[in-house]
Design a protein around this motif. Structure first.
Motif, short mmCIF file in Angstrom:
data_model
loop_
_atom_site.label_atom_id
_atom_site.label_comp_id
_atom_site.label_asym_id
_atom_site.label_seq_id
_atom_site.Cartn_x
_atom_site.Cartn_y
_atom_site.Cartn_z
N CYS A 98 -7.80 1.41 0.99
CA CYS A 98 -6.77 1.61 2.11
C CYS A 98 -7.37 3.05 2.89
CB CYS A 98 -5.42 1.76 1.77
SG CYS A 98 -4.30 1.84 3.22
N PRO A 99 -7.34 2.79 4.36
CA PRO A 99 -8.00 3.91 4.76
C PRO A 99 -6.82 4.96 5.26
CG PRO A 99 -7.83 2.03 6.40
CD PRO A 99 -7.48 1.62 5.00
N GLY A 100 -5.46 4.29 4.79
CA GLY A 100 -4.55 5.37 5.25
C GLY A 100 -3.54 4.94 6.32
N ARG A 101 -2.25 5.46 6.24
CA ARG A 101 -1.39 5.05 7.38
C ARG A 101 -1.70 6.15 8.41
NH1 ARG A 101 3.65 6.33 5.01
NH2 ARG A 101 3.32 8.43 5.76
N ALA A 102 -1.82 5.53 9.63
CA ALA A 102 -2.05 6.36 10.86
C ALA A 102 -0.79 6.57 11.65
CB ALA A 102 -3.20 5.73 11.59
N TYR A 103 -0.04 5.59 11.67
CA TYR A 103 1.35 5.60 12.35
C TYR A 103 2.05 4.30 11.91
CZ TYR A 103 -0.63 1.78 15.35
OH TYR A 103 -1.13 0.52 15.56
N THR A 104 3.61 4.90 12.27
CA THR A 104 4.55 3.77 11.72
C THR A 104 5.31 3.32 13.20
OG1 THR A 104 5.09 4.71 9.63
CG2 THR A 104 6.83 3.41 10.54
N GLN A 105 5.61 2.04 13.31
CA GLN A 105 5.85 1.42 14.26
C GLN A 105 7.48 0.74 13.99
OE1 GLN A 105 3.50 -1.07 16.28
NE2 GLN A 105 4.20 -0.72 18.26
N ALA A 106 8.36 0.51 15.10
CA ALA A 106 9.40 -0.30 15.01
C ALA A 106 9.91 -0.79 16.29
CB ALA A 106 10.53 0.45 14.69
N HIS A 163 0.78 -1.34 -0.10
CA HIS A 163 -0.05 -0.06 -0.10
C HIS A 163 0.94 1.28 0.01
CE1 HIS A 163 -4.00 -1.88 1.79
NE2 HIS A 163 -3.46 -2.43 0.74
N LYS A 164 0.70 1.94 -1.04
CA LYS A 164 1.67 3.28 -0.97
C LYS A 164 0.79 4.49 -0.47
CE LYS A 164 4.73 1.11 -3.32
NZ LYS A 164 5.87 0.52 -2.33
N HIS A 165 1.41 5.35 0.10
CA HIS A 165 1.11 6.63 0.60
C HIS A 165 1.68 7.76 0.06
CE1 HIS A 165 0.70 3.08 3.40
NE2 HIS A 165 -0.62 3.41 3.59
N THR A 166 0.98 9.01 0.42
CA THR A 166 1.72 10.21 0.22
C THR A 166 2.58 10.30 1.46
OG1 THR A 166 0.14 11.61 1.45
CG2 THR A 166 -0.48 11.24 -1.10
N SER A 167 3.48 11.41 1.33
CA SER A 167 4.38 11.46 2.56
C SER A 167 3.31 11.86 4.05
CB SER A 167 5.46 12.74 2.46
OG SER A 167 4.71 13.95 2.14
N SER A 168 2.35 12.35 3.66
CA SER A 168 1.41 12.51 5.13
C SER A 168 0.72 11.25 5.48
CB SER A 168 0.55 13.99 4.77
OG SER A 168 -0.15 13.39 3.74
N LYS A 174 6.64 4.34 18.17
CA LYS A 174 5.41 4.60 17.36
C LYS A 174 4.93 6.03 17.37
CE LYS A 174 0.53 3.32 18.56
NZ LYS A 174 -0.23 2.53 19.19
N GLN A 175 4.89 6.50 15.87
CA GLN A 175 4.80 7.92 15.72
C GLN A 175 4.16 7.90 14.45
OE1 GLN A 175 5.88 10.75 17.59
NE2 GLN A 175 6.40 9.49 19.08
N THR A 176 3.53 9.01 14.20
CA THR A 176 2.82 9.36 12.88
C THR A 176 3.78 9.63 11.70
OG1 THR A 176 2.54 11.56 13.50
CG2 THR A 176 0.74 10.21 13.88
N GLY A 177 5.01 10.02 12.15
CA GLY A 177 5.84 10.28 11.00
C GLY A 177 6.93 9.25 10.68
N LYS A 178 6.80 8.70 9.42
CA LYS A 178 7.43 7.27 9.04
C LYS A 178 9.01 7.71 8.95
CE LYS A 178 7.86 4.09 5.31
NZ LYS A 178 7.16 3.61 4.12
N GLY A 179 9.31 8.94 8.49
CA GLY A 179 10.76 9.33 8.31
C GLY A 179 11.26 9.41 9.64
N TYR A 180 10.51 9.86 10.68
CA TYR A 180 11.15 10.16 12.07
C TYR A 180 11.66 8.86 12.86
CZ TYR A 180 11.78 11.80 16.95
OH TYR A 180 12.11 11.73 18.17
#
Length: 86
Positions: free
Chosen positions: A34-42, A21-26, A52-58
């Protein structure tokens, strides 16, 4: 065995957002349905670090820094080795 901390994307309801699932940077979805990416986790396999944050890059940058810290070894051990090598 090297430590791992894979990135995973999640929807607002906590379900995994598949890697294809591809997303925009936001985080807005570019994949139909797809409802969209709410957060990214590692989560690190060392069991001592998680983010766990909303900013994938961070999250990705923090993950890289954490994994790099494993290669440096514990500070106490580094200090002992430095003393022994003097």
């Amino acid at each position: 065995m090297p430590f791992r901390a894979p990135l995973t994307n999640h929807h607002t309801d906590g379900t995994d957002c598949p890697a294809d699932h591809k997303h925009t940077s936001s985080g807005k979805p570019l994949h139909p349905g797809c409802p969209g990416r709410a957060y990214t986790q590692a989560i690190c396999s060392c069991d001592g670090w998680e983010m766990k944050q909303t900013g994938k890059g961070y999250v990705n940058e923090s993950r890289k820094r954490h994994l790099a810290s494993h290669t440096q070894g514990p500070k106490a051990l580094r200090d002992l080795l430095r003393l022994d090598g003097s």
